[in-house]
Design a protein around this motif. Structure first.
Motif, short mmCIF file in Angstrom:
data_model
loop_
_atom_site.label_atom_id
_atom_site.label_comp_id
_atom_site.label_asym_id
_atom_site.label_seq_id
_atom_site.Cartn_x
_atom_site.Cartn_y
_atom_site.Cartn_z
N VAL A 152 40.83 23.27 49.47
CA VAL A 152 41.24 23.35 48.07
C VAL A 152 42.47 22.47 47.91
O VAL A 152 43.56 22.81 48.36
N THR A 153 42.30 21.31 47.29
CA THR A 153 43.43 20.40 47.14
C THR A 153 44.42 20.89 46.09
O THR A 153 45.62 20.64 46.22
N ARG A 154 43.92 21.59 45.08
CA ARG A 154 44.83 22.16 44.07
C ARG A 154 44.15 23.36 43.43
O ARG A 154 42.96 23.31 43.10
N ILE A 205 47.44 34.93 45.29
CA ILE A 205 46.24 34.13 45.48
C ILE A 205 45.16 35.06 45.99
O ILE A 205 45.45 36.02 46.72
N ASP A 206 43.92 34.79 45.61
CA ASP A 206 42.81 35.64 46.03
C ASP A 206 41.85 34.84 46.90
O ASP A 206 42.02 33.64 47.11
N HIS A 207 40.82 35.53 47.40
CA HIS A 207 39.85 34.90 48.28
C HIS A 207 39.07 33.81 47.54
O HIS A 207 38.50 34.05 46.49
N VAL A 208 39.08 32.61 48.09
CA VAL A 208 38.32 31.50 47.52
C VAL A 208 37.03 31.29 48.31
O VAL A 208 35.95 31.21 47.74
N ASN A 240 41.42 27.30 38.04
CA ASN A 240 40.91 25.94 38.02
C ASN A 240 41.08 25.37 39.43
O ASN A 240 42.21 25.23 39.90
N ILE A 241 39.97 25.06 40.07
CA ILE A 241 39.98 24.76 41.50
C ILE A 241 39.42 23.36 41.73
O ILE A 241 38.35 23.01 41.21
N TYR A 261 29.06 28.34 49.08
CA TYR A 261 30.04 29.20 49.72
C TYR A 261 30.23 30.42 48.84
O TYR A 261 29.80 30.44 47.68
N ARG A 262 30.85 31.43 49.38
CA ARG A 262 30.99 32.69 48.63
C ARG A 262 32.46 32.99 48.36
O ARG A 262 33.34 32.71 49.17
N THR A 263 32.68 33.58 47.19
CA THR A 263 34.00 34.02 46.76
C THR A 263 33.95 35.53 46.57
O THR A 263 32.96 36.08 46.10
N ILE A 264 35.04 36.20 46.96
CA ILE A 264 35.13 37.65 46.83
C ILE A 264 36.02 37.99 45.63
O ILE A 264 37.16 37.54 45.54
N LEU A 265 35.48 38.79 44.70
CA LEU A 265 36.23 39.24 43.53
C LEU A 265 36.48 40.75 43.63
O LEU A 265 35.78 41.46 44.36
N PRO A 266 37.46 41.27 42.89
CA PRO A 266 37.68 42.72 42.87
C PRO A 266 36.46 43.47 42.38
O PRO A 266 35.67 42.97 41.58
#
Length: 460
Positions: free
Chosen positions: A214-216, A344-347, A234-235, A267-272
């Motif tokens: 993740v560059t930004r 920051i959260d799981h990306v 915004n990733i 890829y997978r992202t984890i949300l609450p």
């Protein structure tokens, strides 16, 4: 005068370092180095012995000059897995060694031993070699390390276990005793190692793990006391593995059904678990594929970019969702409000974030804002934003940090004062606006702006 005092303090501290070095001896070090992903994860179990007469309350760790900028995370725990405080010494000798002081929970008496576990996570420490490969080739990387545990103390015995992502090992340095078994290497045991001993370790092996960076990341957290917290990210991402050499063939790519490939399909992202109103789009709209899978304690979101990512390729997207505020916003007995939420959260798994800028939009009328961060972050100048029917503006707390990994997924506290009657701020403004609109309509209907009178009025 200030320079003289500072010089005296530095000389005193260096003398103290020399005294501690003479007292402490490392009886045993067992290192494990995980090279199965794009990150280098090092865990060292250290057995310390106090051979001096004085009680020791701390010990020193030192990082090699060639990895100082690559260390994203560093922690220390005792045998009970309690966190130990690490304090930068701020004194570097001429060779560029950077010292840190680890404070022990229990003082170490003369003749006693204690165990400390150090954990390090390094980024950008696996170098693709060759740096460019074709679509069908496997990705090879090189790791440059040290055969010995780098320390200012004498080490009696040490051993290193290295986990690789593949059995395919091109070559590796062979400082005996060394052994290879499937996808692991074992160096040592080595005995009677002098302080600051260096011997370069080089391992060249196959690693097709996702080298996704993740560059930004711009993370926006908007707080509402009406019961909702909106989050938007915004990733910008880039494949930082070996660059693609030659043209890309969609036909060959679809024929390649193997899962062990250096390109990134998804890829997978984890949300609450309480996340709702989830949306995902890239720069061209919601054309990319996303799949939401609710789990017991979280929500799994699988993201598939519109095209596979090869080395050097990049993409960007926006991810947003909302969570109920009662799970993150609390009122203290003193009357202050506390927001406890992750900076920051799981990306994605084994993530590496080069730069994070997090903005926290507070409600209208807050005051005495305080920040408690779990680690050092840079606080940028506060901003002001205006939302619907805002005539005062909302304070925006802006925070920045670089070189983040999964271990940085920790809670940050934002404490502020706020009065509940400000909840009526927007409803009152809306009521006034509607009232004025009705008055204007009534006046417009009642008044006659025509230049001539109607015919029926003339007859009268």
């Amino acid at each position: 005068m200030y320079k003289i005092i500072l010089t005296i303090l530095c000389l005193t501290y260096v003398t103290a370092l020399e005294r501690v070095n003479n007292q402490l001896v490392i009886k045993n070090v067992e290192r494990s180095i995980d090279l199965t992903s794009q990150l280098v994860k090092i865990a060292a179990t250290i057995t310390l012995e106090n051979t001096g007469k004085d009680t020791v309350r701390n010990f020193l760790i030192v990082q090699e000059p060639n990895i100082v900028g690559a260390v994203a995370y560093l922690s220390a725990k005792d045998s009970l897995k309690d966190d130990l405080k690490i304090i930068p010494v701020g004194v570097e000798n001429e060779s560029g060694k950077s010292f840190r002081n680890v404070l022990l929970k229990q003082p170490l008496d003369s003749g006693r031993t204690t165990t400390v576990v150090l954990e390090e996570v390094l980024t950008q420490s696996l170098v693709p070699y060759p740096s460019s490969i074709s679509q069908k080739e496997k990705q090879l990387v090189r790791y440059f390390g040290n055969h010995y545990f780098y320390t200012p103390y004498v080490t009696t015995k040490q051993k290193t276990e290295i986990s690789l992502s593949s059995r395919t090992v091109e070559n590796y340095t062979k400082l005996k005793p060394v052994a290879q078994s499937d996808s692991s290497l074992t160096y040592g045991p080595y005995t009677n190692i002098a302080p600051f001993t260096e011997d370069q370790m080089i391992i060249h092996f196959e690693n097709n793990a996702p080298f996704l960076t993740v560059t930004r990341l711009e993370r926006l957290i908007e707080i509402s006391h009406w019961g909702n917290i909106a989050i938007e990210e915004n990733i910008e991402i880039r494949h930082t593995g070996a660059k693609l050499k030659g043209p890309f063939s969609r036909y060959d790519y679809q024929r390649d059904t193997g899962s062990n490939h250096h390109s990134i399909k998804s890829y997978r992202t984890i949300l609450p678990a309480s996340a709702h109103s989830i949306y995902y789009r890239d720069s061209n709209g919601n054309i990319s594929t996303s799949t939401v899978r609710p789990r017991k304690d979280w929500i799994e979101l699988e993201l598939r970019p519109r095209f596979p990512l090869f080395g050097g390729w990049k993409s960007s997207y926006t991810l947003g969702y909302s969570v109920p505020s009662y799970q993150y916003l609390f009122k203290q007995p003193s009357g202050e409000y506390v927001l406890i939420m992750r900076l920051i959260d799981h990306v994605f798994d084994d993530m590496f974030v080069e730069e994070l800028e997090s903005s926290i939009v507070l409600p209208v009328g807050v005051s005495n804002v305080k920040i408690n961060a779990p680690y050092e972050v840079e606080r940028l100048s506060d901003g002001v934003t205006y939302k619907y029917f805002d005539n005062i503006g909302r304070t925006v707390i802006r925070l920045r940090k670089t070189n983040l990994v999964e271990q940085h997924i920790q809670d940050i506290e934002v404490i502020y004062n706020w009065t509940p009657h400000l909840l009526l701020h927007e409803p009152v403004l809306l009521s006034i606006a509607l009232f004025l609109l009705f008055i204007v309509v009534i006046i417009y209907v009642r008044l006659d702006f025509s230049l001539t009178k109607p015919e029926h009025s003339k007859k009268d």
